[in-house]
Design a protein around this motif. Structure first.
Motif, mmCIF file in Angstrom:
data_model
loop_
_atom_site.group_PDB
_atom_site.id
_atom_site.type_symbol
_atom_site.label_atom_id
_atom_site.label_comp_id
_atom_site.label_asym_id
_atom_site.label_seq_id
_atom_site.Cartn_x
_atom_site.Cartn_y
_atom_site.Cartn_z
ATOM 1 N N PHE A 188 29.807 18.895 46.237
ATOM 2 C CA PHE A 188 29.379 19.441 46.366
ATOM 3 C C PHE A 188 30.048 20.173 44.946
ATOM 4 N N ILE A 189 28.599 20.302 43.381
ATOM 5 C CA ILE A 189 29.264 19.889 41.924
ATOM 6 C C ILE A 189 29.195 21.229 41.353
ATOM 7 N N GLY A 190 29.720 21.541 40.093
ATOM 8 C CA GLY A 190 30.059 22.979 39.955
ATOM 9 C C GLY A 190 30.274 23.853 40.423
ATOM 10 N N LEU A 191 31.615 24.038 40.337
ATOM 11 C CA LEU A 191 32.765 24.883 41.536
ATOM 12 C C LEU A 191 33.348 25.984 40.237
ATOM 13 N N GLY A 192 32.299 26.705 39.499
ATOM 14 C CA GLY A 192 32.612 27.900 38.316
ATOM 15 C C GLY A 192 31.991 29.365 39.849
ATOM 16 N N ASN A 193 32.037 30.150 38.751
ATOM 17 C CA ASN A 193 31.859 31.017 39.492
ATOM 18 C C ASN A 193 32.015 31.676 40.706
ATOM 19 N N MET A 194 30.083 31.077 40.630
ATOM 20 C CA MET A 194 28.906 31.385 41.988
ATOM 21 C C MET A 194 29.903 30.257 42.666
ATOM 22 N N GLY A 195 30.173 28.703 42.295
ATOM 23 C CA GLY A 195 29.361 27.446 43.088
ATOM 24 C C GLY A 195 30.731 27.252 44.184
ATOM 25 N N PHE A 206 33.217 18.250 43.189
ATOM 26 C CA PHE A 206 33.641 17.858 41.983
ATOM 27 C C PHE A 206 33.408 18.610 40.838
ATOM 28 N N ASP A 207 34.069 19.458 39.526
ATOM 29 C CA ASP A 207 33.573 19.854 38.644
ATOM 30 C C ASP A 207 33.951 19.232 37.232
ATOM 31 N N THR A 208 33.669 19.132 36.246
ATOM 32 C CA THR A 208 33.884 18.626 35.138
ATOM 33 C C THR A 208 35.657 19.111 34.329
ATOM 34 N N VAL A 209 35.438 20.645 35.070
ATOM 35 C CA VAL A 209 36.945 21.008 34.868
ATOM 36 C C VAL A 209 37.768 20.455 35.996
ATOM 37 N N PRO A 210 38.893 20.462 36.130
ATOM 38 C CA PRO A 210 39.732 20.442 36.765
ATOM 39 C C PRO A 210 39.727 21.308 37.830
ATOM 40 N N THR A 265 24.108 21.844 43.901
ATOM 41 C CA THR A 265 24.636 21.926 42.464
ATOM 42 C C THR A 265 24.366 23.446 42.140
ATOM 43 N N MET A 266 25.848 23.911 41.298
ATOM 44 C CA MET A 266 25.649 25.081 40.852
ATOM 45 C C MET A 266 25.782 25.107 38.973
ATOM 46 N N LEU A 267 25.024 24.853 38.705
ATOM 47 C CA LEU A 267 25.167 24.076 36.838
ATOM 48 C C LEU A 267 24.595 25.225 36.284
ATOM 49 N N PRO A 268 25.170 25.197 34.695
ATOM 50 C CA PRO A 268 24.885 26.433 33.490
ATOM 51 C C PRO A 268 23.139 25.774 33.797
ATOM 52 N N LYS A 326 19.037 20.827 31.775
ATOM 53 C CA LYS A 326 20.010 19.535 30.438
ATOM 54 C C LYS A 326 21.129 18.886 31.741
ATOM 55 N N ILE A 327 21.861 20.029 31.573
ATOM 56 C CA ILE A 327 23.201 19.210 32.965
ATOM 57 C C ILE A 327 23.108 18.908 34.167
ATOM 58 N N LEU A 328 21.749 20.105 34.465
ATOM 59 C CA LEU A 328 21.443 19.933 36.249
ATOM 60 C C LEU A 328 20.672 18.134 35.445
ATOM 61 N N SER A 355 20.953 26.306 41.369
ATOM 62 C CA SER A 355 21.580 26.983 39.706
ATOM 63 C C SER A 355 20.039 27.843 39.328
ATOM 64 N N THR A 356 20.140 28.725 38.461
ATOM 65 C CA THR A 356 19.082 29.292 37.744
ATOM 66 C C THR A 356 19.129 28.117 36.374
ATOM 67 N N VAL A 357 17.777 27.541 36.363
ATOM 68 C CA VAL A 357 17.520 26.736 35.444
ATOM 69 C C VAL A 357 16.035 26.447 34.815
ATOM 70 N N GLY A 374 22.002 38.206 44.015
ATOM 71 C CA GLY A 374 23.055 38.603 44.867
ATOM 72 C C GLY A 374 24.270 38.506 43.918
ATOM 73 N N GLY A 375 24.468 37.774 42.401
ATOM 74 C CA GLY A 375 25.745 38.125 41.862
ATOM 75 C C GLY A 375 26.980 37.345 42.965
ATOM 76 N N ILE A 376 28.346 37.236 41.774
ATOM 77 C CA ILE A 376 29.503 36.671 42.685
ATOM 78 C C ILE A 376 30.045 37.189 43.906
ATOM 79 N N VAL A 402 20.182 37.651 29.513
ATOM 80 C CA VAL A 402 19.338 36.793 28.125
ATOM 81 C C VAL A 402 18.852 35.739 28.333
ATOM 82 N N LYS A 403 19.598 34.760 29.215
ATOM 83 C CA LYS A 403 19.203 33.554 29.934
ATOM 84 C C LYS A 403 18.233 33.553 30.800
ATOM 85 N N ASP A 404 18.067 34.214 31.302
ATOM 86 C CA ASP A 404 17.154 34.408 32.643
ATOM 87 C C ASP A 404 15.263 34.683 32.474
HETATM 88 P P1 NAD Z 1 29.521 29.001 35.730
HETATM 89 O O1 NAD Z 1 30.016 28.796 34.072
HETATM 90 O O2 NAD Z 1 30.619 30.194 35.867
HETATM 91 O O3 NAD Z 1 29.887 27.607 36.522
HETATM 92 C C1 NAD Z 1 29.247 26.704 36.237
HETATM 93 C C2 NAD Z 1 30.608 25.465 36.392
HETATM 94 O O4 NAD Z 1 29.716 24.460 36.128
HETATM 95 C C3 NAD Z 1 31.744 25.660 35.603
HETATM 96 O O5 NAD Z 1 32.524 25.475 36.310
HETATM 97 C C4 NAD Z 1 31.097 24.072 34.551
HETATM 98 O O6 NAD Z 1 32.889 23.425 34.582
HETATM 99 C C5 NAD Z 1 31.069 22.797 36.023
HETATM 100 N N1 NAD Z 1 30.041 21.950 35.190
HETATM 101 C C6 NAD Z 1 29.460 22.231 33.927
HETATM 102 N N2 NAD Z 1 28.644 21.249 33.641
HETATM 103 C C7 NAD Z 1 29.123 20.261 34.601
HETATM 104 C C8 NAD Z 1 28.885 19.171 34.957
HETATM 105 N N3 NAD Z 1 28.367 17.904 33.784
HETATM 106 N N4 NAD Z 1 28.939 17.755 36.060
HETATM 107 C C9 NAD Z 1 30.682 19.273 36.978
HETATM 108 N N5 NAD Z 1 30.511 20.446 36.759
HETATM 109 C C10 NAD Z 1 29.957 20.964 35.185
HETATM 110 O O7 NAD Z 1 28.418 29.764 36.258
HETATM 111 P P2 NAD Z 1 28.696 30.945 37.447
HETATM 112 O O8 NAD Z 1 28.063 31.773 37.286
HETATM 113 O O9 NAD Z 1 28.850 30.295 38.418
HETATM 114 O O10 NAD Z 1 26.489 30.809 37.989
HETATM 115 C C11 NAD Z 1 25.663 29.009 37.872
HETATM 116 C C12 NAD Z 1 24.681 29.015 37.763
HETATM 117 O O11 NAD Z 1 24.715 29.555 39.024
HETATM 118 C C13 NAD Z 1 23.658 28.928 36.579
HETATM 119 O O12 NAD Z 1 22.761 29.079 36.017
HETATM 120 C C14 NAD Z 1 23.384 30.683 36.438
HETATM 121 O O13 NAD Z 1 22.241 31.202 36.093
HETATM 122 C C15 NAD Z 1 23.367 31.254 38.048
HETATM 123 N N6 NAD Z 1 23.602 32.129 38.053
HETATM 124 C C16 NAD Z 1 24.957 32.716 38.308
HETATM 125 C C17 NAD Z 1 25.219 34.821 38.270
HETATM 126 C C18 NAD Z 1 26.174 35.404 38.345
HETATM 127 O O14 NAD Z 1 25.631 36.390 38.239
HETATM 128 N N7 NAD Z 1 27.062 34.718 37.434
HETATM 129 C C19 NAD Z 1 23.749 34.905 39.054
HETATM 130 C C20 NAD Z 1 22.669 34.468 39.661
HETATM 131 C C21 NAD Z 1 22.503 32.961 39.279
#
Ligand code: NAD
Length: 290
Positions: free
Chosen positions: A5-12, A29-33, A57-60, A63-65, A86-88, A114-116, A236-238
């Motif tokens: 699971f790559i990208g453990l942010g708000n959603m991941g 794995f995430d670039t942020v510890p 993957t759940m990434l911003p 390009k990162i994807l 991710s939404t890309v 559905g969001g967070i 704005v992103k979408d």
């Molecule tokens: P976020 O910024 O909280 O999480 C993204 C994570 O990816 C971060 O933890 C970041 O450190 C990590 N990351 C960045 N570059 C990386 C790399 N090269 N390798 C590994 N990890 C990397 O964003 P989020 O809110 O979790 O959203 C993730 C995706 O889901 C986005 O594409 C967003 O548009 C989509 N989304 C978000 C929501 C929402 O409500 N937040 C809703 C629907 C869809």
């Protein structure tokens, strides 16, 4: 299943935790510890993909994807699934799908709505592009992380569905807010406006379920000082992705284009950053026609 699971942010993060709770083995794995109980953290992107059945993957952004896909496709086992939630942009998704297929990996794009809250509760909706075989393989994971998964056709079609939906959502929110502001100026009570529109031909999800007027309709971010919910900058992103896609295929989308301009103005010039996308209503309240 063994899942990278790559990208453990708000959603991941909550999505990965729901899979863990369901008994799957997760290599994160995430670039942020990041430290999550029960999840083994890999030391590199490529390492998170070794010997797994799925890489999620759940990434911003696209390009990162693409850079992550380039690394994981080198270490994934043939026949494994690369599931991007991710939404890309559609273009990045389709490029990654081509690279994956060339290496015998099954690509799936499955952006979510559905969001967070939906990610934590396991009630996301997945819009899925890729092969039917890939969809069938991923379905048990969609069932854990969400409540609905709609198969939309070949690679990129999940992203296409997501951005078309959100273009409708953004434009509808704007017109719902401007209609409330007009009704205010005409002396029409907001409750009466809601009672009529929510049961008439102007009804919509933004009016009936997510009403931008505080104290009217079901509870929504407007009842919590417009704290997101769905932040205006994510809209704005979408909307940008929708207009980028429209440009790519030469589609005429004047309302989507205007919705993007308005949300950009709101976020970058009018203090809308960090506010829910329904905070367009107080924006319109303060304005006059000229
Ligand atoms: P976020 O910024 O909280 O999480 C993204 C994570 O990816 C971060 O933890 C970041 O450190 C990590 N990351 C960045 N570059 C990386 C790399 N090269 N390798 C590994 N990890 C990397 O964003 P989020 O809110 O979790 O959203 C993730 C995706 O889901 C986005 O594409 C967003 O548009 C989509 N989304 C978000 C929501 C929402 O409500 N937040 C809703 C629907 C869809």
């Amino acid at each position: 299943m063994k899942i990278g699971f790559i990208g453990l942010g708000n959603m991941g993060k909550p999505m990965a935790l729901n899979l863990l709770k369901d008994g799957h083995e997760i290599i994160g794995f995430d670039t942020v510890p990041t430290n999550l109980e029960g999840i083994t953290m890999a030391t590199s992107t490529a390492d998170a993909a070794i010997g797994v059945d799925f890489v999620i993957t759940m990434l911003p952004n696209g390009k990162i994807l693409q850079s992550v896909a380039d690394k994981v496709l080198k270490t994934m086992t043939r026949g494994a699934v690369l599931l991007d939630c991710s939404t890309v942009d559609v273009d990045s998704t389709r490029s990654v799908a081509r690279w994956a297929e060339a290496k015998g990996i099954v690509p799936i794009d499955a952006p979510v709505s559905g969001g967070i809250g939906g990610a934590s509760d396991g009630t996301l909706t997945f819009m899925v592009g890729g092969s039917e075989e890939g969809f069938t393989k991923a379905k048990p994971l969609f069932d854990v992380m969400g409540q609905k998964a709609v198969y939309c056709g070949p690679s990129g079609n999940g992203q296409a569905a997501k951005i078309c939906n959100n273009m409708i959502l953004g434009a509808t929110m704007i017109v719902t807010c401007e209609a409330f502001a007009l009704a205010d100026k005409l002396g029409l009570d907001r409750q009466a406006m809601f009672d009529v529109v929510s049961t008439s031909s102007g009804y919509s999800w933004t009016m009936n379920t997510y009403c931008p007027a505080p104290g009217i309709g079901p509870t929504s971010p407007s009842d919590n000082e417009y704290k997101p919910g769905f932040a205006s900058e994510l809209m704005v992103k979408d909307l940008r992705l929708s207009q980028q896609a429209a440009e790519m295929v030469d589609a005429d989308t004047p309302i989507g284009q205007m919705a993007l301009k308005l949300y950009e103005k709101f976020v970058f010039n009018e203090g809308g950053k960090g506010q829910d996308f329904s905070a367009m209503l107080p924006r319109f309240e303060k304005r006059s026609r000229h």
